[in-house]
Design a protein around this motif. Sequence first.
Motif, mmCIF file in Angstrom:
data_model
loop_
_atom_site.group_PDB
_atom_site.id
_atom_site.type_symbol
_atom_site.label_atom_id
_atom_site.label_comp_id
_atom_site.label_asym_id
_atom_site.label_seq_id
_atom_site.Cartn_x
_atom_site.Cartn_y
_atom_site.Cartn_z
ATOM 1 N N ASP A 1 0.825 -1.208 0.000
ATOM 2 C CA ASP A 1 0.000 0.000 0.000
ATOM 3 C C ASP A 1 0.859 1.258 0.000
ATOM 4 O OD1 ASP A 1 -2.356 -1.310 -0.213
ATOM 5 O OD2 ASP A 1 -2.797 -1.366 1.930
ATOM 6 N N SER A 2 2.005 1.170 0.707
ATOM 7 C CA SER A 2 2.856 2.364 0.746
ATOM 8 C C SER A 2 3.541 2.577 -0.610
ATOM 9 C CB SER A 2 3.897 2.241 1.860
ATOM 10 O OG SER A 2 4.828 1.239 1.517
ATOM 11 N N LEU A 3 3.659 1.508 -1.412
ATOM 12 C CA LEU A 3 4.282 1.660 -2.740
ATOM 13 C C LEU A 3 3.301 2.213 -3.772
ATOM 14 C CD1 LEU A 3 6.342 -1.654 -2.888
ATOM 15 C CD2 LEU A 3 7.295 0.651 -3.062
ATOM 16 N N GLN A 4 2.019 2.145 -3.422
ATOM 17 C CA GLN A 4 0.977 2.566 -4.355
ATOM 18 C C GLN A 4 1.204 3.996 -4.867
ATOM 19 O OE1 GLN A 4 -2.926 2.143 -2.697
ATOM 20 N NE2 GLN A 4 -3.950 2.918 -4.530
ATOM 21 N N THR A 5 1.480 4.923 -3.954
ATOM 22 C CA THR A 5 1.668 6.324 -4.340
ATOM 23 C C THR A 5 2.803 6.460 -5.352
ATOM 24 O OG1 THR A 5 1.408 6.577 -1.957
ATOM 25 C CG2 THR A 5 1.603 8.596 -3.279
ATOM 26 N N GLU A 6 3.884 5.708 -5.123
ATOM 27 C CA GLU A 6 5.030 5.800 -6.016
ATOM 28 C C GLU A 6 4.669 5.246 -7.400
ATOM 29 O OE1 GLU A 6 7.455 7.481 -5.856
ATOM 30 O OE2 GLU A 6 8.805 6.708 -7.405
ATOM 31 N N MET A 7 3.899 4.157 -7.428
ATOM 32 C CA MET A 7 3.463 3.595 -8.708
ATOM 33 C C MET A 7 2.656 4.622 -9.493
ATOM 34 S SD MET A 7 4.201 0.584 -9.816
ATOM 35 C CE MET A 7 2.884 -0.268 -10.652
ATOM 36 N N ILE A 8 1.712 5.256 -8.817
ATOM 37 C CA ILE A 8 0.869 6.252 -9.488
ATOM 38 C C ILE A 8 1.731 7.398 -10.020
ATOM 39 C CG2 ILE A 8 -0.947 7.974 -9.103
ATOM 40 C CD1 ILE A 8 -2.161 5.941 -7.087
ATOM 41 N N ARG A 9 2.726 7.792 -9.204
ATOM 42 C CA ARG A 9 3.588 8.902 -9.596
ATOM 43 C C ARG A 9 4.391 8.537 -10.860
ATOM 44 N NH1 ARG A 9 8.646 11.452 -8.989
ATOM 45 N NH2 ARG A 9 9.569 9.429 -8.546
ATOM 46 N N VAL A 10 5.042 7.377 -10.833
ATOM 47 C CA VAL A 10 5.874 7.046 -12.000
ATOM 48 C C VAL A 10 5.008 6.833 -13.248
ATOM 49 C CG1 VAL A 10 7.847 6.139 -10.701
ATOM 50 C CG2 VAL A 10 6.056 4.572 -11.442
ATOM 51 N N GLN A 11 3.827 6.257 -13.073
ATOM 52 C CA GLN A 11 2.971 6.078 -14.255
ATOM 53 C C GLN A 11 2.616 7.422 -14.884
ATOM 54 O OE1 GLN A 11 -1.018 4.606 -13.794
ATOM 55 N NE2 GLN A 11 -1.128 3.894 -15.927
ATOM 56 N N SER A 12 2.279 8.393 -14.025
ATOM 57 C CA SER A 12 1.868 9.671 -14.602
ATOM 58 C C SER A 12 3.060 10.369 -15.260
ATOM 59 C CB SER A 12 1.209 10.561 -13.541
ATOM 60 O OG SER A 12 2.175 11.011 -12.637
ATOM 61 N N LEU A 13 4.273 10.144 -14.719
ATOM 62 C CA LEU A 13 5.454 10.734 -15.356
ATOM 63 C C LEU A 13 5.755 10.065 -16.697
ATOM 64 C CD1 LEU A 13 7.873 11.381 -12.361
ATOM 65 C CD2 LEU A 13 6.743 13.072 -13.830
ATOM 66 N N LEU A 14 5.639 8.738 -16.740
ATOM 67 C CA LEU A 14 5.832 8.033 -18.017
ATOM 68 C C LEU A 14 4.855 8.576 -19.046
ATOM 69 C CD1 LEU A 14 6.138 4.293 -16.856
ATOM 70 C CD2 LEU A 14 7.987 5.739 -17.712
ATOM 71 N N PHE A 15 3.613 8.786 -18.595
ATOM 72 C CA PHE A 15 2.581 9.268 -19.497
ATOM 73 C C PHE A 15 2.926 10.662 -20.022
ATOM 74 C CE2 PHE A 15 -1.522 11.114 -20.605
ATOM 75 C CZ PHE A 15 -2.028 10.109 -21.411
ATOM 76 N N LYS A 16 3.311 11.533 -19.107
ATOM 77 C CA LYS A 16 3.623 12.915 -19.507
ATOM 78 C C LYS A 16 4.811 12.961 -20.452
ATOM 79 C CE LYS A 16 1.782 15.453 -15.613
ATOM 80 N NZ LYS A 16 2.147 15.894 -14.261
ATOM 81 N N ARG A 17 5.812 12.117 -20.186
ATOM 82 C CA ARG A 17 7.013 12.169 -21.025
ATOM 83 C C ARG A 17 6.920 11.226 -22.225
ATOM 84 N NH1 ARG A 17 11.722 12.143 -16.582
ATOM 85 N NH2 ARG A 17 10.794 13.604 -15.091
ATOM 86 N N LYS A 18 5.734 10.602 -22.390
ATOM 87 C CA LYS A 18 5.474 9.752 -23.564
ATOM 88 C C LYS A 18 6.424 8.560 -23.668
ATOM 89 C CE LYS A 18 3.270 13.393 -26.160
ATOM 90 N NZ LYS A 18 3.127 14.080 -27.422
ATOM 91 N N ILE A 19 6.793 8.006 -22.534
ATOM 92 C CA ILE A 19 7.692 6.847 -22.519
ATOM 93 C C ILE A 19 6.857 5.573 -22.382
ATOM 94 C CG2 ILE A 19 9.551 5.692 -21.245
ATOM 95 C CD1 ILE A 19 10.358 8.504 -20.232
ATOM 96 N N PRO A 20 6.992 4.641 -23.320
ATOM 97 C CA PRO A 20 6.231 3.390 -23.188
ATOM 98 C C PRO A 20 6.973 2.376 -22.310
ATOM 99 C CG PRO A 20 7.392 3.396 -25.270
ATOM 100 C CD PRO A 20 7.738 4.697 -24.592
ATOM 101 N N LEU A 21 6.220 1.481 -21.693
ATOM 102 C CA LEU A 21 6.822 0.472 -20.822
ATOM 103 C C LEU A 21 6.192 -0.890 -21.102
ATOM 104 C CD1 LEU A 21 8.670 -0.163 -18.320
ATOM 105 C CD2 LEU A 21 6.643 0.256 -16.903
ATOM 106 N N ILE A 22 7.061 -1.907 -21.201
ATOM 107 C CA ILE A 22 6.587 -3.282 -21.355
ATOM 108 C C ILE A 22 6.983 -4.053 -20.102
ATOM 109 C CG2 ILE A 22 6.953 -5.435 -22.629
ATOM 110 C CD1 ILE A 22 7.408 -3.733 -25.145
ATOM 111 N N ILE A 23 6.028 -4.770 -19.525
ATOM 112 C CA ILE A 23 6.350 -5.647 -18.391
ATOM 113 C C ILE A 23 5.995 -7.073 -18.808
ATOM 114 C CG2 ILE A 23 5.985 -6.110 -15.946
ATOM 115 C CD1 ILE A 23 4.978 -3.269 -15.607
#
Lengths: 495, 495
Positions: free
Chosen positions: B280-302
Amino acid sequence: MLKNVISPKKITGVETFNKKIAPLQERLGVLQRTFREKKIPVIIVVEGWDAAGITRSTKMVIRALDPRGFTLHTIEQPTDNERVRPFMWRFWIRMPPKGRIALFARSWYSRAISAEMQKPSWTKSLKGRIIAINNFERQISDDGALIIKFFLHIEKDEQKRRFEKREKDPLTAWLVSPELWNLHHHYDLSFPIVDNLLEKTDTKYAPWHVLDATDENYAVLNIYTTIIKTLEKTLSDQTSGKIPGSAAPQLPQKNPIKRSAGHLVPEKTCTKEGCQQVLDSLQTEMIRVQSLLFKRKIPLIIVFEGRDAAGKGGNITRIARYLNPRGYDVIPVSAPDATEKSHHYLWRFIKNFPKEGHIAIFDRSWYGRVLVERVENYCTKNEWQRAYGEINDMEADYVYSTGGGIIKFWLEISKDEQLRRFEQRRDDPLKQWKITDEDWRNRENWAQYEKAVDDMLERTNTKPAPWTVIESDDKWSARVKTIETVTSYCQKLLE
Amino acid sequence: MLKNVISPKKITGVETFNKKIAPLQERLGVLQRTFREKKIPVIIVVEGWDAAGITRSTKMVIRALDPRGFTLHTIEQPTDNERVRPFMWRFWIRMPPKGRIALFARSWYSRAISAEMQKPSWTKSLKGRIIAINNFERQISDDGALIIKFFLHIEKDEQKRRFEKREKDPLTAWLVSPELWNLHHHYDLSFPIVDNLLEKTDTKYAPWHVLDATDENYAVLNIYTTIIKTLEKTLSDQTSGKIPGSAAPQLPQKNPIKRSAGHLVPEKTCTKEGCQQVLDSLQTEMIRVQSLLFKRKIPLIIVFEGRDAAGKGGNITRIARYLNPRGYDVIPVSAPDATEKSHHYLWRFIKNFPKEGHIAIFDRSWYGRVLVERVENYCTKNEWQRAYGEINDMEADYVYSTGGGIIKFWLEISKDEQLRRFEQRRDDPLKQWKITDEDWRNRENWAQYEKAVDDMLERTNTKPAPWTVIESDDKWSARVKTIETVTSYCQKLLE
């Protein structure tokens, strides 16, 4: 439908919410698996006023679902590829395969309103849109899909409060555009239009659930219980034998059409050389009409149906030769693959509908449903009987929504001529690839196909999409008649 | 390659042309059918200087072909959906299935030049593009496709003459834009760049045919004879046993990777409750990095790979819960369907590569080639051995061309723990759906899979796309390590 939905009593505190949501999420997870096993596709639509909580609600529903079994479709402005297709195209291609869930955060409803309201005669075009939407939802439902539709309702004041709250937070301020405020100021004007749209599309097969979304927790719980109830009801209906689309279908009226009893050669005939000259002289006209269709962004569908060896290939090659290759596609149709089978039978054809200004030539088509699938018992009697009306609706919607055309050719050959061509193919090493055992088997069912063809021609010979019978015992004369039909049809379409 | 191509002698009159073209067209039609029967896909690329006759030449080639067996791709500016994908994506998805012909009027070559030349460090990026193109063509060719490439060459003066001629005709004047004249004025500057591009991509598996296009008839005849010769040579090579991609593949070097001999529980462990808190404490960080990837138009494959019951589903659900649902897709991978089987094995995965700023989570992946397909003999030894290098090339190209990331997880569980989970699933009515006979069968091949996993991890543990082994005997600790890996990987990617 929007009146008396809002009630001040509907408030759910956070603690009650957390206590109530957990068992619902678990239940929904179990139901998702059951529906996957039973191969029932589910379509969940979430619509509502701006700021009514569409995003949050869909996110909350997703929490309960196995991410490998659903797709979320956030419907915004169409992409450029979607903009040049028929209106419902982008929704058709997003219909889930059997056993999957498709969630729509906004849908064809929002798009219909925003697309149609810009037109001068919007009340009329919205009416047409409503008919098309109802046809679409009925077809999907008859095919076994479950449709659950939500409309999240808030009052004008509440919307204003939410906009203002968002504007105060720098993280959400950018969401509140001048366009949104503009829509807000027209809330009262929009109210009866939205209300009417909901009422007219509140059907037995796809009913609306209008929810008070003033309290977000209340709305989410309500969405959960409604989805669960609907899924459970579907399962119990199935157990008790109630199956969607099982009502005896209403057949469209028959439109008599002249088939070529006795004369399988067109009235006008010509020698091979004579025909070739006529064809060459038609070439200029073909090029002209194609470029006009392209300039005016009018799409065209050409369908070829006919018995084996009736000359579909030769006709298509001839037409294609006269066209600018950048502007047309030939779609050869054979048996559906596994992915295609897991969808509605029209799905794979609609996917290939032409862009505006383009021509799609179908070598066999959706009429397989009422021909080979009927004769070979690949679908139930109910299904092929339902298909006549479904196809008529689909073709009419395509013509009205795009302004495009459909030319449908039935290539008629006699049993004797088919035999002659089969034997010729069998004996010519260069043509042997054209003939298969299946062709001979189909020939044995000649009489059954005859009945199916008669029914097809008479029940789907509609005003927006009429059939043209091409007497094809004389190959070259047939090609001339085909091309002449295409050019004269296009001339009318361009008038 | 462009020098000494132009010769004043190469002139073909109309009568000679008409006499010569007819038998060539007939021959090509026959060859098209042979290739369809033999299920060999053919890719024909027509490139050249502006006004060199690319459109006319492709039209003339099409004349000979059965329109149901080819597709023409006119490559212009990418659509908005294509612009947000990896550079080669729009070409990968257009690769023909077995037995079909794809004609490209312009191709990845024109696009590479026009895309890369706009960048400040274009010589470097064009170099990277050339490597990617050669990898792409080699892979397609190794898979059995035939690639025939033409470059239509005209001199600067001839180009000028053609532009001026077109400007005089009101029907073609609009074709000659100021940009075209601008390109014309840079002809001499472009010459060495184009020449270098051709030379560097003139490979054994996809050689260039540079043609003098000063005389259009001569060029068309030359295209016909080259295509026919190449097709015929391919057939005779096949008869004599020469098969593309049959050379023993070069295996990539092994990169040692620590698998969890002895400790199948991560070093850091926590109780279920403790883990949930960390998650749960990692949740905020996940949301943050996702929104940054989105803003900077970086795609990610997992990518998630792992034995049955290793916990792929649980891990994916956990990640998905923390993400904005508009920005990710989960792609569950099972056996390929008929359409997918008729394409290169990477085709169905590349189709699902993420848009810029989006995340694609693969539940199993292209690594099936070197796992299940290897162990179950679904492909040849040659094919799965070739796959290591192909996969490394593809992943590297994706990372370099998009600036995106790939996180690859191998979920490691012990044989005992798998048995425990299988039995638990078998005995729990709510979990029985998760276990199939196939899972038990796979378990019997434990040792063979072990070998395949070792090879996979060591040969595809590359710098651009490294593996992370997740010790998964303890479910909750494994989830924590997975999410921590994702967030810290993204932090580095965003630096």
